[in-house]
Design a protein around this motif. Structure first.
Motif, PDB file in Angstrom:
ATOM      1  N   ASP A  16      -8.000  -5.517   4.642  1.00 45.37           N
ATOM      2  CA  ASP A  16      -8.829  -5.853   5.802  1.00 45.37           C
ATOM      3  C   ASP A  16     -10.338  -5.756   5.593  1.00 45.37           C
ATOM      4  OD1 ASP A  16      -8.614  -6.717   8.501  1.00 45.37           O
ATOM      5  OD2 ASP A  16      -9.223  -4.738   9.192  1.00 45.37           O
ATOM      6  N   SER A  65      -1.133   0.902   8.684  1.00 45.89           N
ATOM      7  CA  SER A  65      -1.246   1.248  10.105  1.00 45.89           C
ATOM      8  C   SER A  65      -0.832   0.051  10.941  1.00 45.89           C
ATOM      9  CB  SER A  65      -2.676   1.682  10.462  1.00 45.89           C
ATOM     10  OG  SER A  65      -3.599   0.652  10.178  1.00 45.89           O
ATOM     11  N   ASP A  66      -0.518   0.304  12.199  1.00 47.97           N
ATOM     12  CA  ASP A  66       0.023  -0.747  13.058  1.00 47.97           C
ATOM     13  C   ASP A  66      -0.971  -1.882  13.288  1.00 47.97           C
ATOM     14  OD1 ASP A  66       2.411   0.578  13.295  1.00 47.97           O
ATOM     15  OD2 ASP A  66       1.957   1.479  15.244  1.00 47.97           O
ATOM     16  N   HIS A  67      -2.258  -1.560  13.374  1.00 47.46           N
ATOM     17  CA  HIS A  67      -3.216  -2.611  13.719  1.00 47.46           C
ATOM     18  C   HIS A  67      -3.459  -3.584  12.562  1.00 47.46           C
ATOM     19  CE1 HIS A  67      -6.306  -0.266  11.566  1.00 47.46           C
ATOM     20  NE2 HIS A  67      -7.023  -1.367  11.576  1.00 47.46           N
ATOM     21  N   GLU A 107      -7.886   2.923  10.128  1.00 41.00           N
ATOM     22  CA  GLU A 107      -8.125   3.022  11.563  1.00 41.00           C
ATOM     23  C   GLU A 107      -8.955   1.843  12.046  1.00 41.00           C
ATOM     24  OE1 GLU A 107      -9.751   6.833  12.506  1.00 41.00           O
ATOM     25  OE2 GLU A 107      -8.123   7.927  11.499  1.00 41.00           O
ATOM     26  N   ALA A 108      -8.762   1.483  13.319  1.00 35.55           N
ATOM     27  CA  ALA A 108      -9.476   0.329  13.871  1.00 35.55           C
ATOM     28  C   ALA A 108     -10.974   0.597  13.987  1.00 35.55           C
ATOM     29  CB  ALA A 108      -8.878  -0.039  15.233  1.00 35.55           C
ATOM     30  N   SER A 148      -0.848  -7.731  11.248  1.00 39.73           N
ATOM     31  CA  SER A 148      -1.038  -9.172  11.353  1.00 39.73           C
ATOM     32  C   SER A 148      -1.966  -9.735  10.277  1.00 39.73           C
ATOM     33  CB  SER A 148      -1.607  -9.534  12.731  1.00 39.73           C
ATOM     34  OG  SER A 148      -2.884  -8.938  12.918  1.00 39.73           O
TER      35      SER A 148
END
Length: 368
Positions: free
Chosen positions: A206, A227-229, A171-172, A232
Motif C-alpha cells: 500500500d 490488516s483488514d483495511h 494501520e489506516a 482490497s
C-alpha cells in the motif's frame, strides 16, 4: 510431529502471491521474502524449492535459520535480522564464511562481526538497522551516521545495506509511518550507494514510496493480508489448509455437556465428533465455542473447551458422519468461516500468530 495432522501448502497460491508482489514493486526493486519461524509456520522444507526460484534473496530472524538455508544449497543473498554475538564463535564464524549478511545495530555487534571476519580471513557483509520509531531493535536514529562511519572504517567489514522497520504500516492512520519514512530518508541520504529497504507486507502492498531498492514481505507471501483495511489492495491467495481425521463420534442426550468446565450444554439430542487437535498443536483455546471446522463440506461448530490435543465439534446436522472422515480445520478459501483471517478475528489476534502456532506439530505437504 503428528502424521494425522496435515498442512497442505498450495504451490500455485504462493506463485500467484509472489507474482502479485512483483507487479506492485516493479522491475527495479528486489523481492526478499521473510521466511523466519519456518515460513510463518507454512514449512520451509516444502516451500524452499518454490521460493528459491522466485526470490532475490531471503530474510530470516536467527543465525541458525540462515545457515539452514545454506544447507539446502541456496547461494544467494540472505539477510539475518539478529546479530550473532550471543552465539558461540563457531556460529559467528560460519555466518561470515557462508557469506550471510548480518545486521549491525550497535558498536558491540560490529566488533563481534569484525572479530569473526578476522578469525576466518574473509570480509563480512553487513546491513545497518536504524530505529526510526519502532522502539525495538536498531541503532537510534541520532546515532546512525556515527555508526555508519565506524562500519566504513572497520577492516574486514563491508556495509552493503541499510534498513528500518515500520511500527504502524498496517494501520489506516499513516502519520507515524510517514514520520519514520522521513527520518529514514534523512539517514540514507548520507549512507552512500548501498541497498535501502524498509517495506514489510503492509508497506509493500500500500505504500510504494517505501519500496526503495528492496522489499521484505512476510505474511503476504503466504496469502494473508496484514490488516483488514488492506484486503482490497491486491488479490492474495491463502496457501495453507489444515486437515485432521475424526477419531470418534458419540451421542450426547439433550442437557448433556462436552469438554473441560462443561461450558457448552446441548439443548437437543446431539452427535459429537472428536478431532485430534488442540492448543498443544497451536489451535487456540480461546476459539472454544466460537470457531467451526468443516466435515463433508458442512460446518461443524466447536463445542466445549479446546483441550491440549483434542476438541469436540457438533456434527448433528451433518449426515453420514463417521470415524475417519476428513476434518478441515483451516480452509484456504478466504471467504470460509474457518479461514486463517477469520480465526484470527475470533481469537482476537492476527493471522501471523495463527499460522506460526499451527505449523510446528504437523506434517507439511506441497500440493498443486
Amino acid at each position: 510431529m503428528k502424521n494425522y495432522l496435515t498442512a497442505s501448502i498450495s504451490e500455485s497460491a504462493v506463485r500467484h502471491n509472489m507474482a502479485q508482489l512483483r507487479r506492485l514493486i516493479g522491475p527495479g526493486v528486489k523481492l526478499c521474502p521473510v521466511v523466519k519461524d519456518d515460513c510463518f509456520g507454512h514449512g520451509m522444507d516444502v516451500l524452499y524449492p518454490v521460493l528459491a526460484e522466485l526470490t532475490d534473496g531471503f530474510a530470516v530472524a536467527a543465525p541458525l535459520e540462515a545457515l539452514a538455508l545454506r544447507g539446502k544449497g541456496y547461494h544467494g543473498f540472505i539477510l539475518c535480522f539478529l546479530s550473532a554475538y550471543f552465539d558461540d564463535f563457531k556460529i559467528q564464524d560460519e555466518l561470515v564464511w557462508q557469506e550471510i549478511t548480518q545486521t549491525v545495530m550497535s558498536t558491540s555487534a560490529l566488533e563481534s562481526i569484525q572479530a569473526a571476519a578476522r578469525r576466518v580471513g574473509k570480509t563480512a557483509r553487513v546491513h545497518l538497522k536504524v530505529d526510526t520509531g519502532m522502539g525495538r531493535l536498531g541503532v537510534p536514529a541520532r546515532q546512525a551516521v556515527a555508526l555508519i562511519e565506524q562500519i566504513n572504517a572497520a577492516d574486514e567489514v563491508e556495509l552493503t545495506g541499510i534498513y528500518t522497520h515500520f511500527a504502524t504500516a498496517d494501520e489506516a492512520e499513516r502519520s507515524a509511518t510517514f514520520r519514520q519514512l522521513e527520518l529514514f530518508r534523512s539517514i540514507v541520504a548520507v549512507a552512500g550507494g548501498i541497498t535501502r529497504h524498509a517495506a514489510n507486507s503492509a508497506a509493500t502492498l500500500d505504500l510504494p514510496e517505501t519500496h526503495f531498492d528492496m522489499v521484505r514481505p512476510g505474511i503476504a507471501v503466504y496469502g494473508c493480508h496484514p490488516s483488514d483495511h488492506l484486503t482490497s489492495t491486491v488479490e492474495l491467495r491463502p496457501c495453507m489448509s489444515v486437515k485432521a481425521k475424526l477419531i470418534a463420534v458419540k451421542r450426547i442426550p439433550a442437557g448433556g455437556y462436552s469438554g473441560y468446565g462443561l461450558t457448552h450444554r446441548y439443548d437437543r439430542d446431539s452427535r459429537v465428533g472428536v478431532v485430534p487437535i488442540g492448543y498443544g498443536d497451536g489451535y487456540f483455546r480461546n476459539l472454544s465455542n466460537k470457531a467451526v471446522v468443516r466435515i463433508n463440506g458442512m460446518d461443524a461448530p466447536v463445542r466445549g473447551r479446546v483441550s491440549m490435543d483434542q476438541m469436540t465439534v457438533d456434527v448433528t446436522d451433518i449426515p453420514d458422519v463417521k470415524v475417519g472422515d476428513d476434518v478441515e480445520v483451516i480452509s484456504s478459501d478466504p471467504t470460509a468461516p474457518n479461514c486463517v483471517e477469520n480465526l484470527a478475528r475470533l481469537a482476537g489476534t492476527i493471522p501471523y500468530e495463527i499460522t506460526c502456532h499451527l505449523g510446528h506439530n504437523m506434517r507439511h505437504e506441497l500440493v498443486d
